[in-house]
Design a protein around this motif. Structure first.
Motif, PDB file in Angstrom:
ATOM      1  N   LYS A 451       0.826  -1.205   0.000  1.00 19.91           N
ATOM      2  CA  LYS A 451       0.000   0.000   0.000  1.00 19.91           C
ATOM      3  C   LYS A 451       0.862   1.257   0.000  1.00 19.91           C
ATOM      4  N   MET A 452       2.158   1.070   0.274  1.00 16.02           N
ATOM      5  CA  MET A 452       3.056   2.217   0.395  1.00 16.02           C
ATOM      6  C   MET A 452       3.245   3.057  -0.857  1.00 16.02           C
ATOM      7  N   PRO A 453       3.440   2.414  -2.021  1.00 18.02           N
ATOM      8  CA  PRO A 453       3.645   3.244  -3.216  1.00 18.02           C
ATOM      9  C   PRO A 453       2.495   4.232  -3.431  1.00 18.02           C
ATOM     10  N   VAL A 454       1.281   3.846  -3.049  1.00 19.44           N
ATOM     11  CA  VAL A 454       0.146   4.763  -3.200  1.00 19.44           C
ATOM     12  C   VAL A 454       0.332   5.976  -2.297  1.00 19.44           C
ATOM     13  N   TYR A 455       0.785   5.724  -1.060  1.00 20.36           N
ATOM     14  CA  TYR A 455       1.057   6.863  -0.164  1.00 20.36           C
ATOM     15  C   TYR A 455       2.128   7.751  -0.770  1.00 20.36           C
ATOM     16  N   SER A 456       3.200   7.097  -1.236  1.00 18.53           N
ATOM     17  CA  SER A 456       4.332   7.867  -1.766  1.00 18.53           C
ATOM     18  C   SER A 456       3.866   8.791  -2.878  1.00 18.53           C
ATOM     19  N   MET A 457       3.013   8.242  -3.754  1.00 16.31           N
ATOM     20  CA  MET A 457       2.542   9.002  -4.906  1.00 16.31           C
ATOM     21  C   MET A 457       1.763  10.246  -4.468  1.00 16.31           C
ATOM     22  N   PHE A 458       0.851  10.075  -3.523  1.00 18.13           N
ATOM     23  CA  PHE A 458       0.032  11.208  -3.099  1.00 18.13           C
ATOM     24  C   PHE A 458       0.799  12.185  -2.220  1.00 18.13           C
ATOM     25  N   ILE A 459       1.724  11.640  -1.427  1.00 14.65           N
ATOM     26  CA  ILE A 459       2.500  12.519  -0.553  1.00 14.65           C
ATOM     27  C   ILE A 459       3.350  13.473  -1.379  1.00 14.65           C
ATOM     28  N   LEU A 460       3.933  12.923  -2.449  1.00 12.41           N
ATOM     29  CA  LEU A 460       4.747  13.719  -3.346  1.00 12.41           C
ATOM     30  C   LEU A 460       3.920  14.883  -3.895  1.00 12.41           C
ATOM     31  N   ALA A 461       2.638  14.606  -4.207  1.00 18.31           N
ATOM     32  CA  ALA A 461       1.798  15.622  -4.829  1.00 18.31           C
ATOM     33  C   ALA A 461       1.216  16.610  -3.821  1.00 18.31           C
ATOM     34  N   PHE A 462       0.895  16.147  -2.609  1.00 17.57           N
ATOM     35  CA  PHE A 462       0.122  16.996  -1.702  1.00 17.57           C
ATOM     36  C   PHE A 462       0.764  17.318  -0.363  1.00 17.57           C
ATOM     37  N   PHE A 463       1.455  16.341   0.214  1.00 16.38           N
ATOM     38  CA  PHE A 463       1.859  16.553   1.603  1.00 16.38           C
ATOM     39  C   PHE A 463       3.363  16.441   1.816  1.00 16.38           C
ATOM     40  N   PRO A 464       4.195  17.038   0.959  1.00 14.17           N
ATOM     41  CA  PRO A 464       5.634  16.817   1.145  1.00 14.17           C
ATOM     42  C   PRO A 464       6.135  17.275   2.517  1.00 14.17           C
ATOM     43  N   ALA A 465       5.517  18.292   3.073  1.00 15.40           N
ATOM     44  CA  ALA A 465       6.035  18.812   4.339  1.00 15.40           C
ATOM     45  C   ALA A 465       5.572  17.984   5.532  1.00 15.40           C
ATOM     46  N   ARG A 466       4.412  17.329   5.388  1.00 15.20           N
ATOM     47  CA  ARG A 466       3.881  16.603   6.538  1.00 15.20           C
ATOM     48  C   ARG A 466       3.879  15.093   6.311  1.00 15.20           C
ATOM     49  N   ARG A 467       4.862  14.619   5.531  1.00 15.57           N
ATOM     50  CA  ARG A 467       4.840  13.219   5.103  1.00 15.57           C
ATOM     51  C   ARG A 467       4.795  12.231   6.269  1.00 15.57           C
ATOM     52  N   GLY A 468       5.668  12.454   7.284  1.00 18.04           N
ATOM     53  CA  GLY A 468       5.724  11.496   8.394  1.00 18.04           C
ATOM     54  C   GLY A 468       4.380  11.392   9.080  1.00 18.04           C
ATOM     55  N   LEU A 469       3.800  12.547   9.311  1.00 24.23           N
ATOM     56  CA  LEU A 469       2.515  12.609  10.001  1.00 24.23           C
ATOM     57  C   LEU A 469       1.418  11.920   9.198  1.00 24.23           C
ATOM     58  N   VAL A 470       1.415  12.194   7.887  1.00 22.27           N
ATOM     59  CA  VAL A 470       0.370  11.622   7.038  1.00 22.27           C
ATOM     60  C   VAL A 470       0.469  10.097   7.014  1.00 22.27           C
ATOM     61  N   VAL A 471       1.682   9.579   6.756  1.00 27.93           N
ATOM     62  CA  VAL A 471       1.822   8.124   6.715  1.00 27.93           C
ATOM     63  C   VAL A 471       1.549   7.533   8.091  1.00 27.93           C
ATOM     64  N   GLY A 472       2.099   8.184   9.126  1.00 23.39           N
ATOM     65  CA  GLY A 472       1.861   7.706  10.492  1.00 23.39           C
ATOM     66  C   GLY A 472       0.377   7.617  10.781  1.00 23.39           C
ATOM     67  N   SER A 473      -0.376   8.644  10.350  1.00 23.23           N
ATOM     68  CA  SER A 473      -1.806   8.652  10.641  1.00 23.23           C
ATOM     69  C   SER A 473      -2.512   7.502   9.930  1.00 23.23           C
ATOM     70  N   LEU A 474      -2.024   7.131   8.738  1.00 25.58           N
ATOM     71  CA  LEU A 474      -2.655   6.029   8.013  1.00 25.58           C
ATOM     72  C   LEU A 474      -2.400   4.687   8.707  1.00 25.58           C
ATOM     73  N   TYR A 475      -1.146   4.483   9.136  1.00 32.39           N
ATOM     74  CA  TYR A 475      -0.831   3.250   9.861  1.00 32.39           C
ATOM     75  C   TYR A 475      -1.687   3.162  11.118  1.00 32.39           C
ATOM     76  N   LEU A 476      -1.784   4.286  11.801  1.00 27.62           N
ATOM     77  CA  LEU A 476      -2.551   4.311  13.043  1.00 27.62           C
ATOM     78  C   LEU A 476      -4.030   4.055  12.754  1.00 27.62           C
ATOM     79  N   LEU A 477      -4.522   4.684  11.689  1.00 29.39           N
ATOM     80  CA  LEU A 477      -5.940   4.513  11.349  1.00 29.39           C
ATOM     81  C   LEU A 477      -6.257   3.036  11.077  1.00 29.39           C
ATOM     82  N   GLY A 478      -5.389   2.383  10.290  1.00 27.35           N
ATOM     83  CA  GLY A 478      -5.599   0.964   9.990  1.00 27.35           C
ATOM     84  C   GLY A 478      -5.703   0.171  11.275  1.00 27.35           C
ATOM     85  N   PHE A 479      -4.788   0.483  12.199  1.00 26.85           N
ATOM     86  CA  PHE A 479      -4.737  -0.206  13.470  1.00 26.85           C
ATOM     87  C   PHE A 479      -6.001   0.051  14.291  1.00 26.85           C
ATOM     88  N   LEU A 480      -6.421   1.315  14.337  1.00 26.13           N
ATOM     89  CA  LEU A 480      -7.611   1.658  15.121  1.00 26.13           C
ATOM     90  C   LEU A 480      -8.865   1.025  14.532  1.00 26.13           C
TER      91      LEU A 480
END
Ligand code: GDP
Ligand code: MG
Length: 683
Positions: A451-480
């Motif tokens: 699922k990571m390449p999809v994150y990478s693709m969107f992060i590059l386009a939208f969230f370059p500054a908040r990448r850690g937070l965005v990916v972290g939030s997705l991992y956490l969301l899956g877990f929750l």
């Protein structure tokens, strides 16, 4: 034909490491219990020996309760290996020898591989090998599976024992049935009870090919499979029951009678053979680290902090630069080279399009993100090998026990960060069928590496500054979501109890380069295989379906193509989630083949030449809120077909598989809908 050895030992004592060392294969080694759930066979490649060896699941005893115990026990009893290689963790001798004592009763030739001897030496402890050997009546060879020491000696000892039985240790051996007499460990009334029972059942044992001492002991324990196999007459049965009832007291039941004697014997052996450098109760380095890492208040912040750090590094400058490098190589250098070549040989437009835009464009988009996957895996591997991941499972268990969740499920769930396929298989360690079903239904919610390449693709386009937070939030969301789903399932379709958490913490270990390399190599191999087969096939089909319409005419506007038509039909389902265009729906659906396929499909449909261009096109086609919603749906939606097939096999029921997939689809839609509404307000 060569000898067949069975490799038996406690969980996490180094069986697979030894198996890999003697067979030259690359099975998965992990620093937590429950990694090997299937038996694996390999040929011994050392010294031109003609023998094969089977790596069996780790067990603490030969009782018939858990899946691992049954697999291992049945293998030994039914397949009659020529020799047991009992691998023993020397840093945990007492507990490991408990299994050895049971194995010895099977009367099969056996050697003990005393593993982790490097750690014993480092701790300054001393084990008198000769004395241990003599007292147990079993040849003991000190080894370090990880460092590769002692392996040669071990294999020679094994070969020798398989040939001559255990007579070299001075014990009686019955040449006819190729069985060795077990060491005499029982005393007093237990001993006489065993001898009495042995006399009663010796004919039956002979007839059914069961080892005598083992059967007598198992009958005292009240072992159901042994009773069934022996099918004794009623008279004998009642005689045995009366012998056993004389042994039992109010506080000690029939199983404990035997366990007690074994432990007494083991203690008498280790008291003579082991000298420790430190008193019992001395704090080891592992204990000290655990004081901090599993601390009541620090544990969870530390865990999340660590994961966040890893995401920052993975998606940060290092990961991004590596991605750019690969991207440049494939999409610029290689693609233009091929394009020129094809044009020069006069290939038609559509052939050039298929190869350059379809194959190279599609696969290239995914391959560019391979470095980031590897980087993430490198860090996760370190966490796993060092023993930290086992702590994470332990910490989570403690946190979630209060709301009534079974903690044993967390190991498979954490494995789900890598790939759902082995994670679903690892649920075999759960004893309770309902827990197992629940866990299998939750694993696909975890953020697997595909699922990571999809994150990478969107992060590059939208969230370059908040990448850690965005990916972290997705991992956490899956877990929750997994936790919430577990609660819902436990209250509804899968009502019922759950097994207590019995995982023990392995000691911290320095991750070895070999194991890390092995994990990364596995990942690259998997990825490349996938790229060369499934992703390649999907890219060709996708390119074809967006180039032609249903009457196989080339269309200028791809919205009129086969894909465009199908995609527009599906789009309304996704519209409330923020991405209701046909390209998004088609990409998302292609993720059912393999998640990486979302990126390659996106690359083809957007007509992007490289990652930079793809990210520009995506920035135009989405908003931050719809991009985030897309990532969330990608996270939670029905897993890829390999995972579905594994679910189907392990659930062993069409109905349950269908239920699981339906549950995942509905959950994904509902959660994404909510997330999208919230994101529209926030972003
Ligand atoms: P299994 O569960 O019994 O198959 O155990 P593994 O082979 O997966 O190994 C468990 C852990 O112990 C891994 O982290 C190995 O790297 C580590 N290990 C195995 N053998 C040795 C050894 O001889 N010395 C040390 N220090 N570590 C070892
Ligand atoms: Mg293993």
């Amino acid at each position: 034909m060569g000898y067949r050895y069975a490799l038996v030992g406690n969980p996490n004592c180094g069986k697979t490491t030894l198996f890999n060392a003697v067979t030259g294969s690359n099975q998965y080694v992990g620093n937590w219990p429950g990694v090997t759930v299937e038996k694996k066979e390999g040929k011994i490649t050392h010294d031109n020996m003609d023998a094969s060896i089977v790596d069996l699941p780790g067990i603490y005893s030969l009782s018939p309760y858990s899946m691992e115990e049954i697999v291992t026990r049945n293998y030994i009893l039914d397949e009659h290996p020529d020799l047991i290689v009992n691998i023993v963790d020397a840093t945990n001798l007492e507990r490991n020898l408990y299994l050895s004592m049971q194995l010895a009763e099977l009367g099969i030739p056996m050697v003990i591989a005393l593993n982790m001897i490097d750690v014993v030496e480092k701790n300054g402890d001393n084990i008198d090998i000769q004395m241990l050997s003599a007292m147990l009546g079993i040849r003991v060879v000190p080894i370090s599976a990880a460092k590769g020491t002692g392996i040669h000696k071990l294999l020679h000892a094994a070969n020798h024992e398989a040939e001559h039985g255990n007579d070299s240790a001075g014990r009686h051996m019955d040449k006819h049935c190729n069985m060795c007499a077990p060491p005499d460990i029982y005393t007093g009334p237990v001993r006489s009870a065993i001898l009495k029972i042995e006399r009663l059942i010796s004919d039956d044992c002979n007839e059914r090919g069961l080892p005598l001492r083992w059967s007598a002991v198992k009958l005292i324990e009240g072992d159901a499979p042994t009773l069934e196999t022996l099918a004794l007459r009623d008279a004998a049965l009642s005689r045995i029951e009366s012998i056993v009832s004389e042994l039992e007291t109010k506080n000690i039941d029939r199983e404990m009678v035997i366990a007690d004697q074994k432990y007494q014997y083991i203690c008498s052996v280790t008291a003579k053979c082991v000298t420790r450098a430190h008193e019992a109760g001395h704090m080891t380095l592992s204990d000290k680290i655990d004081r901090v890492v599993t601390n009541k208040y620090l544990a969870i912040p530390l865990f999340f902090g660590l994961m966040l750090l890893i995401f920052y590094i993975t998606f940060g400058a290092l990961g991004a630069n590596l991605t750019n490098l690969v991207d440049g190589l494939i999409n610029d250098t290689f693609a233009s080279f091929v394009r020129e070549g094809l044009v020069r040989v006069g290939a038609s437009d559509w052939a050039v399009g298929l190869v350059c835009d379809g194959v190279i464009g599609g696969l290239g988009a995914v391959l560019s993100f391979l470095p980031q996957i590897l980087l993430l895996f490198f860090f996760l591997s370190i966490l796993e090998d060092s023993g930290y991941m086992a702590r994470a499972a332990f910490i989570m268990d403690r946190a979630l026990h209060s709301i009534g969740l079974s903690g044993k499920s967390f190991v498979p769930m954490l494995m789900g960060f890598g790939c759902s396929v082995p994670a679903v298989m690892a649920t075999r360690t759960l004893e309770n069928e309902k827990d197992r079903r629940i866990t299998m239904m939750l694993i696909p919610f975890m953020s697997c590496s595909a699922k990571m390449p999809v994150y990478s693709m969107f992060i590059l386009a939208f969230f370059p500054a908040r990448r850690g937070l965005v990916v972290g939030s997705l991992y956490l969301l899956g877990f929750l979501v997994a936790i919430a789903a577990a609660l819902v399932l436990q209250k509804t379709v899968l009502k019922g109890g759950h097994a207590p958490f019995v995982m023990e913490l392995p000691p911290y270990r320095m991750p070895t380069l070999k194991t890390l390399g092995l994990h990364l190599y596995d990942k690259i191999k998997d990825f490349m295989t996938k790229a060369g087969t499934v992703l390649l096939g999907a890219s060709v089909v996708i390119w074809f379906c967006q180039y032609f319409n249903f009457s196989l005419h080339h269309v200028e506007n791809s919205a009129e193509s086969i894909l465009g038509t199908v995609g527009s039909f599906l789009a309304p389902i996704f519209a409330p989630l923020g991405f209701g265009d046909w390209k998004s729906s088609v990409s998302m659906i292609s993720g059912l083949i393999a998640r990486e396929s979302i990126v390659s499909t996106m690359g083809i449909l957007q007509g992007a030449g490289d990652t930079g261009m793809l990210s520009e096109l995506i920035a135009k086609a989405y908003t931050p809120a719809s991009a985030y919603a897309f990532m969330v749906f990608n996270l939670l939606f029905i897993p890829c077909m390999a995972a579905v097939a594994t679910l189907r096999r392990e659930m062993n029921s069409r109905k349950w598989t269908a239920l699981a997939l339906g549950f995942q689809a509905v959950t994904a839609w509902v959660i994404t809908f909510i997330v999208y509404q919230v994101c529209k307000v926030i972003f």
